[in-house]
Design a protein around this motif. Structure first.
Motif, short mmCIF file in Angstrom:
data_model
loop_
_atom_site.label_atom_id
_atom_site.label_comp_id
_atom_site.label_asym_id
_atom_site.label_seq_id
_atom_site.Cartn_x
_atom_site.Cartn_y
_atom_site.Cartn_z
N HIS A 1 40.58 39.92 36.46
CA HIS A 1 41.08 38.82 37.30
C HIS A 1 40.93 39.22 38.76
O HIS A 1 41.92 39.56 39.42
CB HIS A 1 42.56 38.59 36.93
CG HIS A 1 43.15 37.32 37.46
ND1 HIS A 1 44.50 37.16 37.64
CD2 HIS A 1 42.58 36.16 37.86
CE1 HIS A 1 44.74 35.95 38.11
NE2 HIS A 1 43.59 35.32 38.25
N LYS B 1 39.89 30.83 32.17
CA LYS B 1 40.84 31.86 31.74
C LYS B 1 40.65 32.21 30.27
O LYS B 1 40.73 33.37 29.88
CB LYS B 1 42.27 31.38 31.98
CG LYS B 1 42.56 31.00 33.42
CD LYS B 1 42.40 32.16 34.35
CE LYS B 1 42.77 31.78 35.77
NZ LYS B 1 42.61 32.92 36.68
N LYS C 1 43.81 35.81 46.21
CA LYS C 1 42.41 36.14 45.91
C LYS C 1 41.43 35.23 46.65
O LYS C 1 40.51 35.71 47.31
CB LYS C 1 42.13 36.06 44.40
CG LYS C 1 42.76 37.15 43.58
CD LYS C 1 42.42 37.03 42.10
CE LYS C 1 42.82 35.71 41.50
NZ LYS C 1 44.25 35.39 41.58
N SER D 1 47.83 35.29 39.95
CA SER D 1 47.57 33.90 40.35
C SER D 1 48.45 33.52 41.54
O SER D 1 49.64 33.83 41.57
CB SER D 1 47.87 32.97 39.19
OG SER D 1 47.11 33.38 38.07
N ASP E 1 37.90 34.68 41.64
CA ASP E 1 38.93 34.68 40.60
C ASP E 1 38.62 35.61 39.43
O ASP E 1 39.52 36.23 38.89
CB ASP E 1 39.15 33.26 40.07
CG ASP E 1 40.43 33.11 39.25
OD1 ASP E 1 41.48 33.59 39.71
OD2 ASP E 1 40.36 32.54 38.15
MN MN Z 1 43.28 33.17 38.50
#
Ligand code: MN
Ligand code: GDP
Ligand code: PGA
Ligand code: MN
Length: 610
Positions: free
Chosen positions: A251, A231, A277, A273, A298
């Motif tokens: 993302h 991230k 995904k 999140s 991701d």
């Molecule tokens: Mn993520």
């Protein structure tokens, strides 16, 4: 040890890169580790480190007959997710961090961090991990070096990125720029002090210096806070690099879809999140003739190709997936990849035969488990056995359905981009944008109920532009402008079609309006058929939704009326939605691109007539 007889160690360092040596020396002087260790990325090294982690109690070795070469880790109960409140973008000017980020003056922050890092590695080993996000042989490889005092981080970074000697050699040979990414658990050991299984510090700081392209992370051992290639680099710092260099760091997952006519389509999808995904990337289609392969789950880096097409690559080498809900029924592809071993599980439950379990893995719930907090657990227990944000960390190469294009540094040309979130109401199962700019508008107003992936309350509705709210490394309005300007350089004919999806809408009786998972292939099929001009749609003020008969329901116990309900645009719900979007856009102030303001105005006009 204090004066760091580290000089000789540095002389033996496996690099002559002056900038890297100077940084390692500076960090060692500040953090005072007992040892400096350069990570080579080898199998032997991994065996040694994981053996040490088992001896220290950080890792539990799983039954090799069930999960070869795999381990479970259990974190401090206060270190289970990303900490957005403690995440900072310390740009020179506050304006450049924008309203979506926490900001502090970079000098003030550095002073504060130096105080925290001073002596923070005492009694520990300082690991130096050379890594690359994306391909080592990319035209412009994106290098990083993470310094950490956590061997768990080393073992996890080894799965999530290409690390070690080959990378260091390339950094050294080309005297390359690398992102210095400093991480400490913030738990120094005084001599004679016993260690704990999961050292960390209640005070956590995840800090980015965008102009310097550097990262300082203190106090947490959890994935998104501590595996700094993910991230912190591949989204927050990379988004700033992308702004300056004319590309996009997003993302998103990437999947390859093959139609019954054997035509290939590449689709990316941005969901916040824990909103689907990894599951969509590993989709097992429930409709005949359609095939899905995976490229990423991701993070996606996108750039305009030579012919004006939008190309996408996945800079990661592993999956860091949400465990709960991942099961043989919902995601058999992930389960097969995990079963090959070489994985690290964090905060899942342990079965009595030395395997792992989490809610949703199997239909049958084991009669007895050890829960993620180490307590004996039975189906009568009132708490989940696995933490809702428990994770599996597995090499992407173990996915049987991995598309060969994953290995191409040039990536793939996208045909469609999906934006999606977790909304109980309001947002239809799928809506096709009216145009590219209308699609950017959909992305910019994306919203979702919060999940356990970040510390804080779960289920609170928030706007999450392009699912990047916690990851945009600069001003959010500038970020939206950048989307418009990058895509302005593309061939408009080759721009992907944009769709808004919502797998999480509920019916009046509280159940999911759509079965989801493998059945999402039906939505992908409709999207492709729309692109090909083959599927029917109904025009609504927000965009085009499937006509009841145009979604393939073969083999499902659902009627066209059911679909119509799942894609309904409710006037009352949308009046509230528009008011909330209006409030959201007001937060951007001057920074909001005019083209998006105009999109909102015309949506309001269309809605008024609806
Ligand atoms: Mn993520
Ligand atoms: P990611 O964090 O965005 O990669 O999300 P995941 O794919 O890991 O999914 C997060 C959670 O949402 C898991 O518990 C999944 O089981 C659940 N989920 C994923 N896709 C769907 C879907 O299509 N329908 C429903 N109802 N749940 C889903
Ligand atoms: P996720 O990745 O998007 O798969 O949940 C981790 C995160 O965003 O924290
Ligand atoms: Mn995921």
């Amino acid at each position: 040890m204090g004066d760091l007889a580290q000089k000789p160690l540095l002389e033996k360092a496996p690099t002559t890169h002056a900038g890297l040596l100077a940084w390692v020396e500076e960090v060692a002087e500040l953090t005072q580790p007992d040892r400096i260790y350069w990570v080579d990325g080898s199998e032997e090294e991994n065996t040694r480190l994981t053996d040490e982690l088992v001896a220290a109690g950080t890792l539990t070795r799983l039954n090799p007959d069930l999960f070869p070469n795999s381990f479970a880790a259990f974190s401090d109960p206060a270190d289970v997710a990303r900490v957005e409140e403690q995440t900072f973008i310390c740009s020179e000017n506050e304006r450049d961090a924008g309203f979506t980020n926490n900001w502090m003056d970079p000098r003030e922050m550095k002073d504060k961090l130096r105080g925290l890092f001073a002596g923070s590695m005492r009694g520990r080993t300082m690991y130096v991990i050379p890594f690359v996000m994306g391909h080592l042989d990319a035209e412009d490889p994106k290098f990083g070096v993470e310094i950490t005092d956590s061997a768990y981080v080393v073992a996890s970074m080894r799965i999530m990125a290409n690390i070690g000697t080959a990378v260091l050699d390339k950094i050294t040979e080309t005297n390359a720029f690398f992102v210095p990414a400093l991480h400490s658990l913030g738990a120094p050991l005084e001599s004679g002090q016993d260690d704990v299984a999961w050292p960390c510090n209640p005070d956590k700081w995840i800090v980015h210096f965008p102009e310097e392209r550097s990262i300082w992370s203190f106090g947490s051992g959890y994935g998104g806070n501590a595996l700094l290639g993910k991230k912190c680099y591949a989204l927050r710092i990379a988004s700033v690099m992308a702004r300056d260099e004319g590309w996009l760091a997003e993302h998103m997952l990437i999947l390859k879809l093959t139609s019954p006519e054997k035509k290939n389509y590449y689709v990316s999808a941005a969901f916040p999140s824990a909103c689907g995904k990894t599951n969509l990337a590993l989709l097992d289609p429930t409709i005949e003739g359609w095939e899905v392969e995976t490229l990423g789950d991701d993070i996606t880096w996108m750039r305009i190709g030579k012919e004006g097409e939008l190309r996408a690559t996945n800079p990661e080498a592993g999956l860091f997936g949400v465990a709960p809900g991942t099961g043989w029924g919902t995601n058999p592809n992930a389960m097969r990849a995990i079963a090959k071993g070489h994985s690290i599980f964090t905060n899942v439950a342990l079965t009595d035969d030395g395997g792992v379990w989490w809610e949703g893995m199997t239909d049958e719930v084991p009669a007895h488990l050890t829960d993620w907090e180490g307590n004996s657990w039975t189906p009568d227990s009132d708490k989940p056995a696995a933490h809702p944000n428990s994770r599996f960390c597995t090499p992407i190469s173990q996915i049987d359905m991995l598309a060969e294009e994953y290995y191409s540094p040039d990536g793939v040309e996208l045909s469609a981009i999906l934006f999606g979130g977790r909304r109980k109401t309001t947002v239809p199962l799928v809506t096709q944008a009216r145009s590219w700019t209308n699609g950017i508008f959909m992305g910019s107003t994306l919203s979702s109920e919060t999940t356990a992936a970040a510390a804080g309350q779960v289920g609170v509705l928030r706007r999450d532009p392009m699912a990047m709210l916690p990851f945009i490394g600069y001003d959010a309005g500038d970020y939206l402008k950048h989307w418009i300007s990058v895509s302005g350089k593309a061939n408009p004919e080759r721009l992907p079609h944009i769709f808004l999806v919502n797998w999480f809408r509920r019916t009046a009786d509280g159940g999911f309006a759509w079965p989801g998972f493998g059945d999402n292939a039906r939505v992908l099929k409709w999207a492709i058929e729309r692109i090909e001009g083959k599927a029917d749609a109904v025009e609504t003020p927000i965009g085009y939704v499937p006509a009841g008969h145009s979604l393939d329901l073969t083999g499902l116990d659902l009627t066209h009326a059911h679909v119509e309900d799942a894609v309904r645009v409710d006037r009352e719900e949308w009046d509230a939605e528009l008011a909330s979007i209006e409030e959201w856009y007001a937060k951007f102030g001057d920074s909001l691109p005019d083209a998006l303001r105009a999109e909102l105005d015309s949506l309001k006009e269309r809605m008024a007539k609806h």
